[in-house]
Design a protein around this motif. Structure first.
Motif, PDB file in Angstrom:
ATOM      1  N   ILE A  36       0.841  -1.199   0.000  1.00 46.10           N
ATOM      2  CA  ILE A  36       0.000   0.000   0.000  1.00 46.10           C
ATOM      3  C   ILE A  36       0.876   1.250   0.000  1.00 46.10           C
ATOM      4  O   ILE A  36       0.640   2.186  -0.781  1.00 46.10           O
ATOM      5  N   SER A  37       1.877   1.276   0.836  1.00 40.28           N
ATOM      6  CA  SER A  37       2.786   2.417   0.916  1.00 40.28           C
ATOM      7  C   SER A  37       3.480   2.660  -0.422  1.00 40.28           C
ATOM      8  O   SER A  37       3.601   3.814  -0.875  1.00 40.28           O
ATOM      9  N   ASN A  38       3.909   1.599  -1.074  1.00 40.20           N
ATOM     10  CA  ASN A  38       4.573   1.728  -2.374  1.00 40.20           C
ATOM     11  C   ASN A  38       3.610   2.297  -3.421  1.00 40.20           C
ATOM     12  O   ASN A  38       3.995   3.149  -4.228  1.00 40.20           O
ATOM     13  N   MET A  39       2.370   1.825  -3.405  1.00 38.15           N
ATOM     14  CA  MET A  39       1.381   2.330  -4.367  1.00 38.15           C
ATOM     15  C   MET A  39       1.113   3.813  -4.134  1.00 38.15           C
ATOM     16  O   MET A  39       1.034   4.595  -5.094  1.00 38.15           O
ATOM     17  N   LYS A  40       0.993   4.208  -2.880  1.00 33.83           N
ATOM     18  CA  LYS A  40       0.737   5.615  -2.566  1.00 33.83           C
ATOM     19  C   LYS A  40       1.927   6.479  -2.961  1.00 33.83           C
ATOM     20  O   LYS A  40       1.751   7.581  -3.476  1.00 33.83           O
ATOM     21  N   GLY A  41       3.135   5.975  -2.753  1.00 32.88           N
ATOM     22  CA  GLY A  41       4.331   6.719  -3.148  1.00 32.88           C
ATOM     23  C   GLY A  41       4.400   6.928  -4.650  1.00 32.88           C
ATOM     24  O   GLY A  41       4.722   8.025  -5.127  1.00 32.88           O
ATOM     25  N   THR A  42       4.080   5.895  -5.399  1.00 28.25           N
ATOM     26  CA  THR A  42       4.063   6.006  -6.858  1.00 28.25           C
ATOM     27  C   THR A  42       3.014   7.020  -7.301  1.00 28.25           C
ATOM     28  O   THR A  42       3.256   7.831  -8.201  1.00 28.25           O
ATOM     29  N   ALA A  43       1.851   6.988  -6.661  1.00 28.28           N
ATOM     30  CA  ALA A  43       0.779   7.933  -7.005  1.00 28.28           C
ATOM     31  C   ALA A  43       1.218   9.371  -6.753  1.00 28.28           C
ATOM     32  O   ALA A  43       0.905  10.273  -7.543  1.00 28.28           O
ATOM     33  N   GLU A  44       1.960   9.601  -5.683  1.00 34.33           N
ATOM     34  CA  GLU A  44       2.443  10.950  -5.387  1.00 34.33           C
ATOM     35  C   GLU A  44       3.424  11.438  -6.446  1.00 34.33           C
ATOM     36  O   GLU A  44       3.367  12.590  -6.885  1.00 34.33           O
ATOM     37  N   ILE A  45       4.301  10.548  -6.883  1.00 34.61           N
ATOM     38  CA  ILE A  45       5.262  10.908  -7.931  1.00 34.61           C
ATOM     39  C   ILE A  45       4.526  11.259  -9.215  1.00 34.61           C
ATOM     40  O   ILE A  45       4.818  12.261  -9.863  1.00 34.61           O
ATOM     41  N   GLN A  46       3.556  10.435  -9.589  1.00 30.82           N
ATOM     42  CA  GLN A  46       2.812  10.697 -10.820  1.00 30.82           C
ATOM     43  C   GLN A  46       1.979  11.968 -10.698  1.00 30.82           C
ATOM     44  O   GLN A  46       1.822  12.705 -11.672  1.00 30.82           O
ATOM     45  N   ALA A  47       1.457  12.247  -9.517  1.00 34.54           N
ATOM     46  CA  ALA A  47       0.672  13.471  -9.312  1.00 34.54           C
ATOM     47  C   ALA A  47       1.526  14.710  -9.560  1.00 34.54           C
ATOM     48  O   ALA A  47       1.033  15.713 -10.090  1.00 34.54           O
ATOM     49  N   SER A  48       2.798  14.625  -9.224  1.00 32.93           N
ATOM     50  CA  SER A  48       3.685  15.764  -9.470  1.00 32.93           C
ATOM     51  C   SER A  48       3.847  16.039 -10.961  1.00 32.93           C
ATOM     52  O   SER A  48       4.276  17.121 -11.351  1.00 32.93           O
ATOM     53  N   GLN A  49       3.465  15.068 -11.783  1.00 29.47           N
ATOM     54  CA  GLN A  49       3.509  15.221 -13.242  1.00 29.47           C
ATOM     55  C   GLN A  49       2.117  15.482 -13.830  1.00 29.47           C
ATOM     56  O   GLN A  49       1.924  15.396 -15.040  1.00 29.47           O
ATOM     57  N   GLY A  50       1.129  15.725 -12.951  1.00 28.21           N
ATOM     58  CA  GLY A  50      -0.219  16.036 -13.407  1.00 28.21           C
ATOM     59  C   GLY A  50      -1.078  14.822 -13.710  1.00 28.21           C
ATOM     60  O   GLY A  50      -2.121  14.941 -14.355  1.00 28.21           O
ATOM     61  N   VAL A  51      -0.672  13.661 -13.238  1.00 28.57           N
ATOM     62  CA  VAL A  51      -1.401  12.420 -13.512  1.00 28.57           C
ATOM     63  C   VAL A  51      -2.067  11.925 -12.235  1.00 28.57           C
ATOM     64  O   VAL A  51      -1.401  11.747 -11.212  1.00 28.57           O
ATOM     65  N   ASP A  52      -3.365  11.703 -12.309  1.00 31.71           N
ATOM     66  CA  ASP A  52      -4.083  11.082 -11.196  1.00 31.71           C
ATOM     67  C   ASP A  52      -4.024   9.575 -11.427  1.00 31.71           C
ATOM     68  O   ASP A  52      -4.895   8.992 -12.068  1.00 31.71           O
ATOM     69  N   SER A  53      -2.971   8.957 -10.933  1.00 33.49           N
ATOM     70  CA  SER A  53      -2.768   7.531 -11.199  1.00 33.49           C
ATOM     71  C   SER A  53      -3.874   6.675 -10.595  1.00 33.49           C
ATOM     72  O   SER A  53      -4.079   5.542 -11.036  1.00 33.49           O
ATOM     73  N   TRP A  54      -4.598   7.205  -9.627  1.00 31.90           N
ATOM     74  CA  TRP A  54      -5.708   6.435  -9.060  1.00 31.90           C
ATOM     75  C   TRP A  54      -6.766   6.175 -10.124  1.00 31.90           C
ATOM     76  O   TRP A  54      -7.352   5.104 -10.174  1.00 31.90           O
ATOM     77  N   LEU A  55      -6.989   7.151 -11.010  1.00 33.65           N
ATOM     78  CA  LEU A  55      -7.924   6.940 -12.111  1.00 33.65           C
ATOM     79  C   LEU A  55      -7.427   5.848 -13.046  1.00 33.65           C
ATOM     80  O   LEU A  55      -8.211   5.130 -13.644  1.00 33.65           O
ATOM     81  N   GLY A  56      -6.119   5.718 -13.164  1.00 34.30           N
ATOM     82  CA  GLY A  56      -5.526   4.706 -14.046  1.00 34.30           C
ATOM     83  C   GLY A  56      -5.804   3.281 -13.611  1.00 34.30           C
ATOM     84  O   GLY A  56      -5.681   2.352 -14.412  1.00 34.30           O
ATOM     85  N   TYR A  57      -6.187   3.105 -12.355  1.00 33.37           N
ATOM     86  CA  TYR A  57      -6.551   1.761 -11.902  1.00 33.37           C
ATOM     87  C   TYR A  57      -7.956   1.397 -12.357  1.00 33.37           C
ATOM     88  O   TYR A  57      -8.381   0.251 -12.244  1.00 33.37           O
ATOM     89  N   GLY A  58      -8.674   2.389 -12.856  1.00 35.58           N
ATOM     90  CA  GLY A  58      -9.970   2.157 -13.469  1.00 35.58           C
ATOM     91  C   GLY A  58     -10.925   1.345 -12.613  1.00 35.58           C
ATOM     92  O   GLY A  58     -11.184   1.669 -11.452  1.00 35.58           O
ATOM     93  N   ILE A  59     -11.437   0.284 -13.204  1.00 35.34           N
ATOM     94  CA  ILE A  59     -12.443  -0.554 -12.557  1.00 35.34           C
ATOM     95  C   ILE A  59     -11.944  -1.198 -11.268  1.00 35.34           C
ATOM     96  O   ILE A  59     -12.739  -1.615 -10.430  1.00 35.34           O
ATOM     97  N   TYR A  60     -10.638  -1.232 -11.081  1.00 32.30           N
ATOM     98  CA  TYR A  60     -10.069  -1.808  -9.864  1.00 32.30           C
ATOM     99  C   TYR A  60     -10.009  -0.821  -8.700  1.00 32.30           C
ATOM    100  O   TYR A  60      -9.805  -1.224  -7.554  1.00 32.30           O
ATOM    101  N   LEU A  61     -10.173   0.477  -8.971  1.00 33.19           N
ATOM    102  CA  LEU A  61     -10.023   1.468  -7.899  1.00 33.19           C
ATOM    103  C   LEU A  61     -10.928   1.202  -6.694  1.00 33.19           C
ATOM    104  O   LEU A  61     -10.444   1.262  -5.556  1.00 33.19           O
ATOM    105  N   PRO A  62     -12.204   0.890  -6.879  1.00 31.66           N
ATOM    106  CA  PRO A  62     -13.019   0.622  -5.689  1.00 31.66           C
ATOM    107  C   PRO A  62     -12.485  -0.544  -4.834  1.00 31.66           C
ATOM    108  O   PRO A  62     -12.498  -0.461  -3.603  1.00 31.66           O
ATOM    109  N   ALA A  63     -11.991  -1.586  -5.471  1.00 31.34           N
ATOM    110  CA  ALA A  63     -11.428  -2.718  -4.719  1.00 31.34           C
ATOM    111  C   ALA A  63     -10.150  -2.307  -3.997  1.00 31.34           C
ATOM    112  O   ALA A  63      -9.926  -2.692  -2.841  1.00 31.34           O
ATOM    113  N   ILE A  64      -9.322  -1.512  -4.664  1.00 35.53           N
ATOM    114  CA  ILE A  64      -8.093  -1.012  -4.042  1.00 35.53           C
ATOM    115  C   ILE A  64      -8.437  -0.203  -2.803  1.00 35.53           C
ATOM    116  O   ILE A  64      -7.853  -0.386  -1.738  1.00 35.53           O
ATOM    117  N   GLU A  65      -9.389   0.695  -2.972  1.00 33.14           N
ATOM    118  CA  GLU A  65      -9.758   1.563  -1.854  1.00 33.14           C
ATOM    119  C   GLU A  65     -10.312   0.781  -0.669  1.00 33.14           C
ATOM    120  O   GLU A  65     -10.075   1.144   0.477  1.00 33.14           O
TER     121      GLU A  65
END
Length: 146
Positions: A36-65
């Protein structure tokens, strides 16, 4: 009926076990927490580039959350009350009793689509008959801090 890109334990169980063994060998007492920590860290890095990587998980996002929420001590009822995610979507993209395998499946799904789907896409198909989920319909969803 939800049937698009469903996870199967037999495809991800071996990798899940490798993750658990790897983190355990490193002395990690909470392998799921580390993933979980690794996924959140990656999301923060991508956010700094203007990417909401959480959206990239698509249909899996609710299960991840749900995995994140339960790991943090939120109850299932609290999770559904807060997010308003449809339980059938959460359950369809979860591998019961295998949270790390579910997260691996989500990551694989995300990587498959990174090359062909525009970043920050919110509308994702759940089947080939037009059933979709629009992640923007869930204001309490996990979002990148862009």
């Amino acid at each position: 009926m939800i049937n698009k890109f469903l996870p199967a334990l037999d495809k991800f169980q071996e990798t899940e076990q490798q993750y658990i063994e790897y983190f355990s060998a490193k002395g990690e007492k909470d392998p799921l927490g580390r993933v979980i920590s690794n996924m959140k860290g990656t999301a923060e890095i991508q956010a700094s580039q203007g990417v909401d990587s959480w959206l990239g998980y698509g249909i899996y996002l609710p299960a991840i959350e749900r995995i994140f929420a339960l790991h943090q001590g939120e109850t299932e009822a609290e999770f559904y009350a807060r997010t308003q995610y449809p339980p059938d979507v959460v359950n369809a993209y979860s591998i019961p009793d295998h949270a790390i395998a579910t997260l691996i499946a989500a990551d694989k799904y995300s990587r498959i689509h990174q090359q062909s789907v525009p970043v920050n896409t919110a509308l994702w198909p759940l089947n080939d008959d037009g059933l979709c989920i629009n992640l923007q319909d869930f204001p309490q969803r996990l979002k990148a801090k862009i």
